[in-house]
Design a protein around this motif. Structure first.
Motif, PDB file in Angstrom:
ATOM      1  N   PRO A  53      68.194 133.525  42.654  1.00 17.53           N
ATOM      2  CA  PRO A  53      68.453 133.328  41.215  1.00 17.53           C
ATOM      3  C   PRO A  53      67.174 133.496  40.410  1.00 17.53           C
ATOM      4  O   PRO A  53      66.069 133.319  40.925  1.00 17.53           O
ATOM      5  CB  PRO A  53      68.948 131.877  41.164  1.00 17.53           C
ATOM      6  N   ALA A  54      67.331 133.839  39.146  1.00 17.45           N
ATOM      7  CA  ALA A  54      66.162 133.938  38.265  1.00 17.45           C
ATOM      8  C   ALA A  54      65.607 132.541  38.018  1.00 17.45           C
ATOM      9  O   ALA A  54      66.346 131.626  37.645  1.00 17.45           O
ATOM     10  CB  ALA A  54      66.548 134.593  36.942  1.00 17.45           C
ATOM     11  N   PRO A  55      64.292 132.327  38.233  1.00 17.24           N
ATOM     12  CA  PRO A  55      63.716 130.990  38.010  1.00 17.24           C
ATOM     13  C   PRO A  55      63.868 130.564  36.554  1.00 17.24           C
ATOM     14  O   PRO A  55      63.779 131.387  35.635  1.00 17.24           O
ATOM     15  CB  PRO A  55      62.231 131.182  38.370  1.00 17.24           C
ATOM     16  N   ASP A  56      64.098 129.270  36.357  1.00 13.82           N
ATOM     17  CA  ASP A  56      64.281 128.750  34.999  1.00 13.82           C
ATOM     18  C   ASP A  56      63.063 129.008  34.128  1.00 13.82           C
ATOM     19  O   ASP A  56      63.196 129.359  32.948  1.00 13.82           O
ATOM     20  CB  ASP A  56      64.562 127.240  35.061  1.00 13.82           C
ATOM     21  N   ASN A  57      61.882 128.812  34.676  1.00 13.47           N
ATOM     22  CA  ASN A  57      60.640 129.002  33.918  1.00 13.47           C
ATOM     23  C   ASN A  57      59.912 130.270  34.351  1.00 13.47           C
ATOM     24  O   ASN A  57      58.687 130.326  34.339  1.00 13.47           O
ATOM     25  CB  ASN A  57      59.732 127.778  34.090  1.00 13.47           C
ATOM     26  N   GLY A  58      60.684 131.293  34.749  1.00 13.15           N
ATOM     27  CA  GLY A  58      60.077 132.522  35.253  1.00 13.15           C
ATOM     28  C   GLY A  58      59.164 133.202  34.245  1.00 13.15           C
ATOM     29  O   GLY A  58      58.069 133.638  34.579  1.00 13.15           O
ATOM     30  N   ALA A  59      59.614 133.272  32.990  1.00 11.23           N
ATOM     31  CA  ALA A  59      58.805 133.941  31.966  1.00 11.23           C
ATOM     32  C   ALA A  59      57.491 133.192  31.732  1.00 11.23           C
ATOM     33  O   ALA A  59      56.427 133.807  31.577  1.00 11.23           O
ATOM     34  CB  ALA A  59      59.591 134.042  30.669  1.00 11.23           C
ATOM     35  N   LEU A  60      57.570 131.857  31.717  1.00 17.11           N
ATOM     36  CA  LEU A  60      56.360 131.051  31.534  1.00 17.11           C
ATOM     37  C   LEU A  60      55.380 131.271  32.683  1.00 17.11           C
ATOM     38  O   LEU A  60      54.182 131.497  32.469  1.00 17.11           O
ATOM     39  CB  LEU A  60      56.730 129.574  31.448  1.00 17.11           C
ATOM     40  N   LEU A  61      55.890 131.213  33.914  1.00 11.61           N
ATOM     41  CA  LEU A  61      55.020 131.379  35.076  1.00 11.61           C
ATOM     42  C   LEU A  61      54.419 132.779  35.139  1.00 11.61           C
ATOM     43  O   LEU A  61      53.236 132.946  35.436  1.00 11.61           O
ATOM     44  CB  LEU A  61      55.802 131.094  36.357  1.00 11.61           C
ATOM     45  N   LEU A  62      55.232 133.803  34.857  1.00  6.81           N
ATOM     46  CA  LEU A  62      54.729 135.171  34.909  1.00  6.81           C
ATOM     47  C   LEU A  62      53.686 135.410  33.817  1.00  6.81           C
ATOM     48  O   LEU A  62      52.657 136.055  34.057  1.00  6.81           O
ATOM     49  CB  LEU A  62      55.882 136.162  34.765  1.00  6.81           C
ATOM     50  N   GLY A  63      53.935 134.884  32.625  1.00  7.57           N
ATOM     51  CA  GLY A  63      52.949 135.019  31.557  1.00  7.57           C
ATOM     52  C   GLY A  63      51.658 134.298  31.878  1.00  7.57           C
ATOM     53  O   GLY A  63      50.554 134.833  31.653  1.00  7.57           O
ATOM     54  N   ALA A  64      51.765 133.073  32.428  1.00  2.00           N
ATOM     55  CA  ALA A  64      50.568 132.314  32.799  1.00  2.00           C
ATOM     56  C   ALA A  64      49.818 133.001  33.927  1.00  2.00           C
ATOM     57  O   ALA A  64      48.586 133.061  33.927  1.00  2.00           O
ATOM     58  CB  ALA A  64      50.959 130.897  33.211  1.00  2.00           C
ATOM     59  N   LEU A  65      50.556 133.543  34.901  1.00  3.24           N
ATOM     60  CA  LEU A  65      49.925 134.241  36.018  1.00  3.24           C
ATOM     61  C   LEU A  65      49.153 135.463  35.525  1.00  3.24           C
ATOM     62  O   LEU A  65      48.033 135.732  35.965  1.00  3.24           O
ATOM     63  CB  LEU A  65      50.991 134.654  37.032  1.00  3.24           C
ATOM     64  N   THR A  66      49.743 136.188  34.591  1.00 10.98           N
ATOM     65  CA  THR A  66      49.072 137.369  34.027  1.00 10.98           C
ATOM     66  C   THR A  66      47.817 136.973  33.266  1.00 10.98           C
ATOM     67  O   THR A  66      46.764 137.617  33.387  1.00 10.98           O
ATOM     68  CB  THR A  66      50.041 138.123  33.099  1.00 10.98           C
ATOM     69  N   LEU A  67      47.895 135.898  32.473  1.00 12.04           N
ATOM     70  CA  LEU A  67      46.733 135.431  31.721  1.00 12.04           C
ATOM     71  C   LEU A  67      45.627 134.955  32.659  1.00 12.04           C
ATOM     72  O   LEU A  67      44.443 135.268  32.454  1.00 12.04           O
ATOM     73  CB  LEU A  67      47.141 134.299  30.772  1.00 12.04           C
ATOM     74  N   VAL A  68      46.005 134.214  33.685  1.00 11.57           N
ATOM     75  CA  VAL A  68      45.015 133.738  34.664  1.00 11.57           C
ATOM     76  C   VAL A  68      44.344 134.918  35.358  1.00 11.57           C
ATOM     77  O   VAL A  68      43.124 134.937  35.553  1.00 11.57           O
ATOM     78  CB  VAL A  68      45.685 132.802  35.693  1.00 11.57           C
ATOM     79  N   ALA A  69      45.139 135.921  35.742  1.00 11.87           N
ATOM     80  CA  ALA A  69      44.574 137.109  36.390  1.00 11.87           C
ATOM     81  C   ALA A  69      43.563 137.793  35.473  1.00 11.87           C
ATOM     82  O   ALA A  69      42.505 138.251  35.919  1.00 11.87           O
ATOM     83  CB  ALA A  69      45.694 138.072  36.770  1.00 11.87           C
ATOM     84  N   LEU A  70      43.873 137.855  34.167  1.00 14.48           N
ATOM     85  CA  LEU A  70      42.967 138.483  33.208  1.00 14.48           C
ATOM     86  C   LEU A  70      41.664 137.692  33.077  1.00 14.48           C
ATOM     87  O   LEU A  70      40.563 138.256  33.128  1.00 14.48           O
ATOM     88  CB  LEU A  70      43.657 138.598  31.853  1.00 14.48           C
TER      89      LEU A  70
END
Length: 458
Positions: A118-135
């Motif tokens: 299933p799509a995670p409930d906070n998937g967009a938040l986690l993916l956005g945070a992961l991208t920012l952390v990577a940057l």
């Protein structure tokens, strides 16, 4: 007549502090290398979105390498490395808390394998945070890694560079690719946040060791002071590298190889899951340890291979083997074959690195080492961001025409074939004679003036 083997001079306490710090930080990076891509693949199955996370981590090499070189040639390199590691501790530690609070909503390996995740409930938040952390980590690593590579020239004597770099590369690669990934895969199964917490702790230990280095690590012969003239100082480093035909060619070839490698590496997690059928984190970590096994072996014999084959021939062999292994991986569905190809590739990646890094440390003047190194990495590492994005594009655009399986294979095949074509550029320009001539010229240019020399200058 009895011959006595001369024992190599000891590398010194500072070297072993640097070595241990690098080992700790690379173990943490190895843990997180699995955790990051596994987290991304748990949030989304879209190769483009996964590629964007990889792009965020590599983009700073393209846009910040040159300013980082100016900074490296201005300030104490020991402090730059230490403070960048401390900054990474804060960034990773904060993100670990976020993952901990949201990890229960992520899909299990069984759900991923069955295609019912299933799509995670906070998937967009986690993916956005992961991208920012990577940057953010990418920007810190640009400064940190550029300064760290210039440290070696101040820690050991020039005749020891191959041995010192070989040992360091071996330990770094073992931790980053051999110990860290499978351990990270096991830890991911326990808790997705745990590798991030462990990485923050290891970085803290590494930073403490770097701060403990003794001596001065300001650039020798520093010719820049006062207000930073960004354009002029970056231009000085760029101009020095561009006028050096050997390093210019090495930087361009490295950039092309890294870009091509990034085509496939960013979707490796999907390849392992969907082509090799391995959906457990520890299995993914185990598959990619082949590269580390080869790299550790390479670190122990790279200087001997280079001496036996000559540096130029060693570089040609590296290009051939790195290209051929990519083609084989793209054609196989066997995890053991992928692992063996990783062993071969890892050995020749380290052989390339030991030769070229030692060469740069030997021939670039110390007061320009940070800037020239940053220009070299601008070409060599900045292109990874381009390859990362193109890898996701290749899979996304190829899937409607080739199907999911061959779309995932295509980046490996394109990468391998194009890497082999680089021999056309390398063969006439990277031979041993040109390498030896560049080193001899550098020795003359960097030799201190004698009284006789100075009497004839005008």
């Amino acid at each position: 007549m009895t011959s006595h083997r001369t024992r190599p001079a000891p590398l010194g306490a500072n070297y072993w502090k640097l070595f241990t710090a690098s080992t700790m930080t690379n173990l943490g990076d190895g843990l997180m290398s699995v955790a990051v891509v596994w987290l991304a693949s748990s949030i989304t199955r879209d190769p483009m979105l996964i590629a964007l996370v990889g792009l965020a981590s590599r983009l700073p090499w393209l846009i910040f390498s040159l300013p980082a070189g100016v900074i490296t040639d201005r300030y104490d390199r020991r402090l730059l490395v230490g403070w960048m590691d401390a900054l990474r501790v804060l960034i990773i530690g904060g993100f670990a808390v976020l993952v901990l609070l949201n990890q229960d909503g992520l899909p299990t390996p069984e759900q991923l394998a069955a295609g019912t995740a299933p799509a995670p409930d906070n998937g967009a938040l986690l993916l956005g945070a992961l991208t920012l952390v990577a940057l953010l980590l990418g920007f810190a690593e640009v400064v940190r890694d550029n300064a760290a590579q210039t440290l070696m020239a101040s820690v050991v004597d020039k005749p020891q560079l191959e041995r010192a770099n070989g040992r360091l590369w071996g330990a770094e690669t073992a931790m980053n690719n051999f110990v860290g990934p499978p351990l990270g895969g096991v830890i991911v199964a326990l808790a997705l946040a745990l590798p991030f917490f462990l990485n923050a702790g290891l970085l803290a230990v590494g930073a403490a060791l770097i701060f403990a280095l003794s001596g001065s690590f300001l650039p020798k012969g520093q010719s820049t002071s006062g207000k930073i003239q960004w354009r002029a100082e970056m231009g000085e480093g760029f101009g020095w590298l561009w006028r050096n035909h050997l390093l210019r060619t090495l930087a361009i070839v490295l950039g092309a190889m890294n870009m091509l490698s990034a085509l496939s590496m960013i979707i490796m997690v999907l390849f392992v899951q969907e082509i090799l059928g391995l959906y457990e984190g520890w299995q993914f970590g185990l598959v990619i340890t082949g590269t580390a096994v080869g790299a550790v072996a390479g670190s122990m014999v790279a200087d001997k291979i280079s001496a036996r084959l000559t540096p130029g021939t060693s570089l040609f062999a590296s290009i051939i083997c790195m290209g051929a292994t990519m083609v084989v991986i793209g054609l196989t569905s066997s995890a053991p074959v992928v692992w063996v190809m990783g062993v071969v590739s890892g050995l020749f990646v380290v052989l390339w690195n030991v030769i070229t890094v030692s060469l740069r440390q030997r021939i670039i003047p110390d007061h320009l080492l940070g800037r020239v190194n940053s220009v070299y990495r601008f070409f060599g590492w900045g292109t990874i961001s381009i390859g990362t994005l193109l890898g996701g594009v290749l899979v996304s655009m190829g899937e409607p025409f080739l199907g999911r399986e061959w779309a995932l294979r295509m980046p490996f095949l394109v990468s391998g074939a194009a890497t082999l074509l680089l021999l056309i550029v390398a063969l006439p320009r990277l031979n041993t004679a040109k390498i030896e001539a560049a080193q001899a010229a550098a020795e003359i240019e960097q030799a201190p003036l004698t009284p006789t020399d100075s009497a004839h200058t005008d």
